[in-house]
Design an enzyme around this catalytic site. Structure first.
Site, PDB file in Angstrom:
ATOM      1  N   ARG A  82     -10.416  -3.571   0.102  1.00  0.00           N
ATOM      2  CA  ARG A  82      -9.450  -4.633  -0.201  1.00  0.00           C
ATOM      3  C   ARG A  82      -9.962  -5.983   0.290  1.00  0.00           C
ATOM      4  NH1 ARG A  82      -3.473  -3.716   1.874  1.00  0.00           N
ATOM      5  NH2 ARG A  82      -4.501  -4.165   3.853  1.00  0.00           N
ATOM      6  N   LYS A 184      -5.142 -10.510   0.671  1.00  0.00           N
ATOM      7  CA  LYS A 184      -4.727 -10.885   2.025  1.00  0.00           C
ATOM      8  C   LYS A 184      -5.530 -12.105   2.450  1.00  0.00           C
ATOM      9  CE  LYS A 184      -3.656  -7.914   5.387  1.00  0.00           C
ATOM     10  NZ  LYS A 184      -2.229  -8.164   5.572  1.00  0.00           N
ATOM     11  N   GLU A 220       7.898  -7.987  -2.755  1.00  0.00           N
ATOM     12  CA  GLU A 220       7.696  -7.399  -1.428  1.00  0.00           C
ATOM     13  C   GLU A 220       8.223  -8.366  -0.386  1.00  0.00           C
ATOM     14  OE1 GLU A 220       3.687  -7.186   0.027  1.00  0.00           O
ATOM     15  OE2 GLU A 220       2.983  -8.685  -1.380  1.00  0.00           O
TER      16      GLU A 220
HETATM   17  N1  PLP Z   1       2.363  -6.735   2.109  1.00  0.00           N
HETATM   18  C1  PLP Z   1       2.010  -7.765   2.898  1.00  0.00           C
HETATM   19  C2  PLP Z   1       2.358  -9.134   2.460  1.00  0.00           C
HETATM   20  C3  PLP Z   1       1.311  -7.519   4.094  1.00  0.00           C
HETATM   21  O1  PLP Z   1       0.969  -8.535   4.894  1.00  0.00           O
HETATM   22  C4  PLP Z   1       1.009  -6.196   4.458  1.00  0.00           C
HETATM   23  C5  PLP Z   1       0.252  -5.917   5.674  1.00  0.00           C
HETATM   24  O2  PLP Z   1      -0.909  -5.717   5.668  1.00  0.00           O
HETATM   25  C6  PLP Z   1       1.408  -5.159   3.611  1.00  0.00           C
HETATM   26  C7  PLP Z   1       2.085  -5.465   2.452  1.00  0.00           C
HETATM   27  C8  PLP Z   1       1.114  -3.751   3.947  1.00  0.00           C
HETATM   28  O3  PLP Z   1      -0.209  -3.397   3.659  1.00  0.00           O
HETATM   29  P1  PLP Z   1      -0.934  -2.241   4.447  1.00  0.00           P
HETATM   30  O4  PLP Z   1      -0.102  -1.024   4.272  1.00  0.00           O
HETATM   31  O5  PLP Z   1      -2.253  -2.114   3.789  1.00  0.00           O
HETATM   32  O6  PLP Z   1      -1.007  -2.671   5.862  1.00  0.00           O
HETATM   33  C1  COI Z   2      -0.411  -5.662   8.653  1.00  0.00           C
HETATM   34  O1  COI Z   2       0.511  -4.852   8.539  1.00  0.00           O
HETATM   35  O2  COI Z   2      -1.542  -5.324   9.051  1.00  0.00           O
HETATM   36  C2  COI Z   2      -0.215  -7.059   8.323  1.00  0.00           C
HETATM   37  O3  COI Z   2      -1.182  -7.714   8.053  1.00  0.00           O
HETATM   38  C3  COI Z   2       1.163  -7.572   8.361  1.00  0.00           C
HETATM   39  C4  COI Z   2       1.367  -8.770   9.204  1.00  0.00           C
HETATM   40  C5  COI Z   2       1.093  -8.547  10.660  1.00  0.00           C
HETATM   41  C6  COI Z   2       0.689  -9.950   8.638  1.00  0.00           C
END
Ligand code: PLP
Ligand code: COI
Length: 345
Positions: A82, A184, A220
């Site tokens: 990602r 991200k 989200e």
């Molecule tokens: N959506 C956003 C905007 C986030 O910042 C995060 C955190 O990383 C997620 C979703 C969840 O992603 P993940 O499950 O890969 O941590």
């Molecule tokens: C995560 O869950 O790793 C995120 O990046 C969410 C937040 C701390 C920005």
């Protein structure tokens, strides 16, 4: 191995300096070898690309101590992939994906006393990130970059623990105006700070973002994907027409857990916000690395307060079952699908 003397059970989601970070520079079209550092500060030129045109991408994953004392992490290969996608969108060089996983292992092992003990409720948060160090004054991509990983022990992202949180619908878009919600990058998050402050002032934990084109579909929240449970006990996972929902690794893993381990039926489809206000869902949860699965009790939109029947105060039955199964896999208590758990030491 001795763990640090920290009150693990009372940690919030905050930063504390640990023993080592990882650093690797990109120059003349290539990444250097890279390695550990005890210097937790960064010095860049006043004209570095990060400071002006915000070329920055980041990731988040966690390391866990298993019951038998090993240290593991969860699907770091997906974070590497990602991050490569995010970098491509911001015209940054890809950090090689194998090197990413090796760097995660190296920095976590070097900080093993900081990985919270099994059963403490805390984990080691691992934050890989990359930014433009090269100078630019005209609007264009930089030619030099730095990739770093910091680690820090953390507790729950939301204070509620098992208690449900409340969220409100944001009046703004989370993504930058030119649409980068599926990657991200720091810029997306900067855009979410104003609605975050507004929501907090009004007593809500988070914002729910709707699709920016029609403002009628659920996307989200500021830092997590959203899940629902409908009246037929299906897990309903919002999908975006425009790929503007971050492809959460937790959400993708939960879909597999729900289907293949718990035998649930999972529906991934666009979800109209109207379905939420109509009371079509029994449970709601936010999922992500930091959020794990945090139950949502109420969603507010322009004065309408939606309450989830099965999760108003505490996590409902489906969210509880999903959370338990996922965290048991992540901490090595039960076996997950092949390749999900990567042993560090
Ligand atoms: N959506 C956003 C905007 C986030 O910042 C995060 C955190 O990383 C997620 C979703 C969840 O992603 P993940 O499950 O890969 O941590
Ligand atoms: C995560 O869950 O790793 C995120 O990046 C969410 C937040 C701390 C920005």
């Amino acid at each position: 191995m001795e763990k640090k003397d920290i009150d693990w059970g009372n940690l919030g989601f905050g930063y504390m300096e640990t023993s080592y970070s990882y650093v690797c520079n990109y120059k003349d079209g290539a990444w250097e070898e890279g390695g550990l550092t005890t210097d937790h500060s960064v010095t860049v030129s006043e004209c570095a690309g990060i400071l002006h045109y915000c070329q920055e991408v980041f990731e988040g994953l966690k390391a866990y101590t298993t019951e038998d004392g090993r240290i593991v992490c969860f699907r770091p290969d997906l974070n590497a992939a990602r991050m490569a996608d995010s970098a491509k969108r911001l015209v940054m060089p890809e950090f090689p994906q194998d090197k990413f996983v090796e760097a995660v292992k190296m920095v976590v092992e070097a900080n093993k006393e900081w990985v919270p003990p099994f059963g403490s409720g805390a984990t080691l948060y691992v934050r890989p990130y990359m930014f433009a160090t090269g100078v630019v004054i005209g609007v264009k991509p930089a030619t030099e970059y730095q990739f770093r990983i910091l680690v820090t022990p953390v507790g729950p992202y939301f204070k509620g623990g098992k208690e449900a949180i409340t969220i409100t619908v944001a009046d703004y878009d989370r993504a930058a105006p030119r649409g980068t919600g599926d990657i991200k990058a720091g810029l997306n998050y900067a855009m979410s700070l104003h609605p975050y402050e507004e929501a907090h002032k009004r007593g809500y934990s988070e914002n729910l973002y709707l699709d920016s084109a029609t403002r009628s579909y659920v996307e989200e929240t500021g830092g997590a994907n959203v899940l629902f449970v409908d009246k037929q006990s299906n897990l309903v996972v919002p999908q975006s027409h425009t790929n503007s929902i971050l492809p959460s690794i937790t959400r993708r893993s939960l879909v597999t857990v729900a289907k293949d381990i718990l035998g649930m039926s999972v529906v991934e489809r666009p979800v109209k916000f109207e379905e939420v206000t109509n009371g079509d869902f029994m449970e709601c949860g936010l999922c992500g690395t930091a959020a794990v699965i945090s139950p949502v009790g109420h969603i507010e939109a322009e004065g309408v307060d939606v309450t989830f029947v099965d999760g108003a105060e505490n996590a409902g039955p489906v969210m509880s079952k999903l959370r338990r199964t996922l965290t048991d896999i992540q901490s090595g208590a039960i076996e997950g699908p092949e390749g999900w758990i990567v042993e560090i030491c």
